[in-house]
Design a protein around this motif. Structure first.
Motif, mmCIF file in Angstrom:
data_model
loop_
_atom_site.group_PDB
_atom_site.id
_atom_site.type_symbol
_atom_site.label_atom_id
_atom_site.label_comp_id
_atom_site.label_asym_id
_atom_site.label_seq_id
_atom_site.Cartn_x
_atom_site.Cartn_y
_atom_site.Cartn_z
ATOM 1 N N ALA A 113 0.861 -1.181 0.000
ATOM 2 C CA ALA A 113 0.000 0.000 0.000
ATOM 3 C C ALA A 113 0.898 1.232 0.000
ATOM 4 O O ALA A 113 0.725 2.146 0.802
ATOM 5 N N ALA A 114 1.855 1.242 -0.917
ATOM 6 C CA ALA A 114 2.929 2.236 -0.900
ATOM 7 C C ALA A 114 2.722 3.364 -1.895
ATOM 8 O O ALA A 114 3.691 4.009 -2.310
ATOM 9 N N GLY A 115 1.461 3.593 -2.317
ATOM 10 C CA GLY A 115 1.193 4.713 -3.202
ATOM 11 C C GLY A 115 1.962 4.609 -4.499
ATOM 12 O O GLY A 115 2.025 3.555 -5.134
ATOM 13 N N CYS A 116 2.570 5.722 -4.900
ATOM 14 C CA CYS A 116 3.253 5.765 -6.191
ATOM 15 C C CYS A 116 4.551 4.953 -6.207
ATOM 16 O O CYS A 116 5.155 4.784 -7.256
ATOM 17 N N LYS A 117 4.974 4.425 -5.065
ATOM 18 C CA LYS A 117 6.146 3.555 -5.022
ATOM 19 C C LYS A 117 5.770 2.077 -5.077
ATOM 20 O O LYS A 117 6.634 1.203 -4.972
ATOM 21 N N SER A 118 4.488 1.802 -5.237
ATOM 22 C CA SER A 118 4.025 0.415 -5.188
ATOM 23 C C SER A 118 4.617 -0.439 -6.306
ATOM 24 O O SER A 118 4.956 -1.606 -6.089
ATOM 25 N N LYS A 119 4.731 0.107 -7.509
ATOM 26 C CA LYS A 119 5.282 -0.677 -8.614
ATOM 27 C C LYS A 119 6.726 -1.059 -8.333
ATOM 28 O O LYS A 119 7.138 -2.214 -8.595
ATOM 29 N N VAL B 141 1.139 1.002 -12.078
ATOM 30 C CA VAL B 141 1.035 2.188 -11.222
ATOM 31 C C VAL B 141 2.253 3.073 -11.442
ATOM 32 O O VAL B 141 3.390 2.613 -11.297
ATOM 33 N N GLU B 142 2.007 4.306 -11.803
ATOM 34 C CA GLU B 142 3.091 5.260 -12.038
ATOM 35 C C GLU B 142 2.916 6.501 -11.171
ATOM 36 O O GLU B 142 1.812 6.828 -10.742
ATOM 37 N N LYS B 143 4.018 7.181 -10.962
ATOM 38 C CA LYS B 143 3.991 8.454 -10.247
ATOM 39 C C LYS B 143 3.598 9.573 -11.212
ATOM 40 O O LYS B 143 4.195 9.720 -12.273
#
Length: 486
Positions: free
Chosen positions: A291-297, A318-320
């Motif tokens: 559940a790491a937001g934009c760092k998930s990928k 998932v991208e920033k």
């Protein structure tokens, strides 16, 4: 043997003793001296049995110790990760499963949660998003009952006003019908009705609008994060300041996965983290949630998602993405205090900020205008060139405004269909995802936290069926697009 397929790879262990056992057994065949392993497990058990009688002292004891093992490790301590931690502990109690949250930046200064504008609306076209937002509204309404009299997120119930041109009018009307059927309270307005309610608005090019009358508005995202984190911590969840950098893989001949030759399946049950001083440690787990937001990928790739073969060849999409929010003042003929969050069909939005003459505004860029994501610097020329002309067209009084400042934040943007990815990964038996919400995460965090806790503790969704938002939709190529929604 345990068999998993692309449709569902979900081994559920529903009580804490089995979860602890699953976690401890994972140390076998990894080179740890058996005597040392036995002594370590006995020592950890004694600490849990001979715990301080005072709950606060118990939490402090947990915080002082690095968690060598846990039942559930959550990577990411923002609103989403903290909500998951809260619901897991809410359903099992302080004496239930052991939950550890790994957060790289405990200041949260670049966290998507803290930099969000904190909107809450039910104006979606997908049933799942409507239902999650409805629960989010209920969660905020009962915040004090759940967390105590000091829990407050400064909610402004002014609603959303979504505007549509002629091209999207029927879809907006259809969306409103579905929303009201599910329990939302809104009203479709003609251009004349919009003008009557909001005389400061130019609606010449507007066909219809949909105004949220209840359960919509905005709130302070930082306050919600604080409430969720404190709530999880008080119930026994442990937060550690560390960066997730890798997983430890273990060959499991007893697990059969579709498309993987028997005996070649590699499981994950240990997370490698880097402490602030550079030291690397490991946490053994029964379940892991990204559940790491934009760092998930980036973290998913450590688990070979997107770099492996078969089901592991599919990346987490998932991208920033960076989004600007601008603040400005309008002192003459400004929109009134009952101004809703206005979302234009051009993807521009604005609303009041506080009770003075300050407003905020933003706009989703076209693909060719996507800003760089290497920093959080704000480009004020984007406001002048892209946003201000649309603002002035919609609200003539904004002809004379003063830009006071702004900020930017990162979206965890799902490039596949711009909706959340919720649930188990089809390859691993113990890896779950809660990411890719593309700007809607802050309002969906309470519902997603509850949903993930249901999957782990109950074996399936109990309240809102979010199956269609799982990773499997990438395999079967069934995107979940919103229609005429920003």
């Amino acid at each position: 043997m345990f068999k998993t397929t692309a449709a569902r790879a979900c081994r559920i262990v529903s009580n804490s003793r089995k979860l602890h056992k699953t976690c401890r057994l994972s140390t076998e065949n990894q080179g740890e001296n058996p005597i040392r392993r036995t002594l370590r497990i006995l020592r950890d058990d004694i600490k849990l049995i001979k715990r301080p009688a005072n709950e606060e002292d118990y939490r402090r004891m947990l915080d002082r110790e690095f968690p060598r093992f846990c039942d559930v490790v959550i990577i990411g301590g923002g609103a989403m990760g903290s909500s998951i931690a809260y619901w897991l502990k809410e359903k099992t109690g302080v004496d239930g499963i052991r939950v550890v949250v790994v957060e790289e930046d405990n200041t949260y200064k670049t966290c998507s949660t803290a930099l969000s504008v904190g909107g809450l609306r039910q104006q979606f076209s997908l049933q799942e998003n409507i239902q999650m937002s409805l629960f989010g509204a209920e969660f905020l309404r009962t915040l004090k009952k759940r967390f105590g009299p000091d829990a407050d997120v400064n909610f402004h119930p002014n609603g959303y006003l979504l505007l549509s041109s002629e091209a999207g009018a029927q879809q907006l009307i259809d969306n409103s019908k579905l929303q009201t059927e599910l329990g939302a309270v809104n009203m479709v307005l003609t251009k004349n009705q919009i003008k009557e309610r909001f005389p400061w608005m130019d609606v010449d090019d507007v066909a219809v609008g949909c105004l949220g009358l209840e359960k919509e508005g905005w709130f302070d995202p930082w306050s919600l994060l604080t409430v969720l984190k404190n709530g999880a911590h008080k119930k026994g969840a442990q937060y550690i300041n560390a960066k997730a950098v890798d997983f430890v893989f273990q060959n499991r001949e007893d697990i059969i996965v579709e498309g993987v030759e028997q005996g070649n399946y590699e499981a994950i049950n240990e997370l490698v983290v880097e402490m602030p001083n550079g030291e690397r440690r490991t946490i053994q787990f029964a379940y892991c949630i990204i559940a790491a937001g934009c760092k998930s990928k980036e973290i998913a790739e450590k688990a070979r998602i997107g770099t492996g073969s078969g089901m592991l060849s599919l990346s987490l999409p998932v991208e920033k993405r960076k989004r600007y929010v601008y603040t400005f003042s309008c002192r003459e003929n400004a929109p009134t205090l009952n101004t809703p969050m206005v979302v234009d069909y051009t993807h521009m939005y604005f609303r009041r900020e506080g009770l003075g003459d300050t407003f905020i505004a933003g706009m989703s860029p076209e693909p060719e205008d996507e800003p760089p994501t290497d920093d959080l610097e704000v480009d004020y020329s984007y406001f002048d060139e892209k946003i201000w002309p649309v603002l002035v067209k919609r609200v003539p009084a904004f002809e004379c405004i003063k830009v006071n400042g702004g900020w930017s934040g990162f979206y965890e943007y799902n490039t596949y269909d711009m909706n959340g990815i919720i649930g188990p990964h089809p390859y691993y038996t113990n890896l779950y995802l809660a990411t890719g919400f593309s700007g809607h995460g802050i309002q969906q965090a309470p519902a997603v936290g509850r949903a993930i806790s249901e999957l782990i503790l109950d074996g399936n969704f109990q309240t809102i069926d979010l199956t269609r938002l799982g990773f499997d939709r990438f395999i079967v190529e069934k995107p979940m697009f919103e229609l005429r929604i920003v």
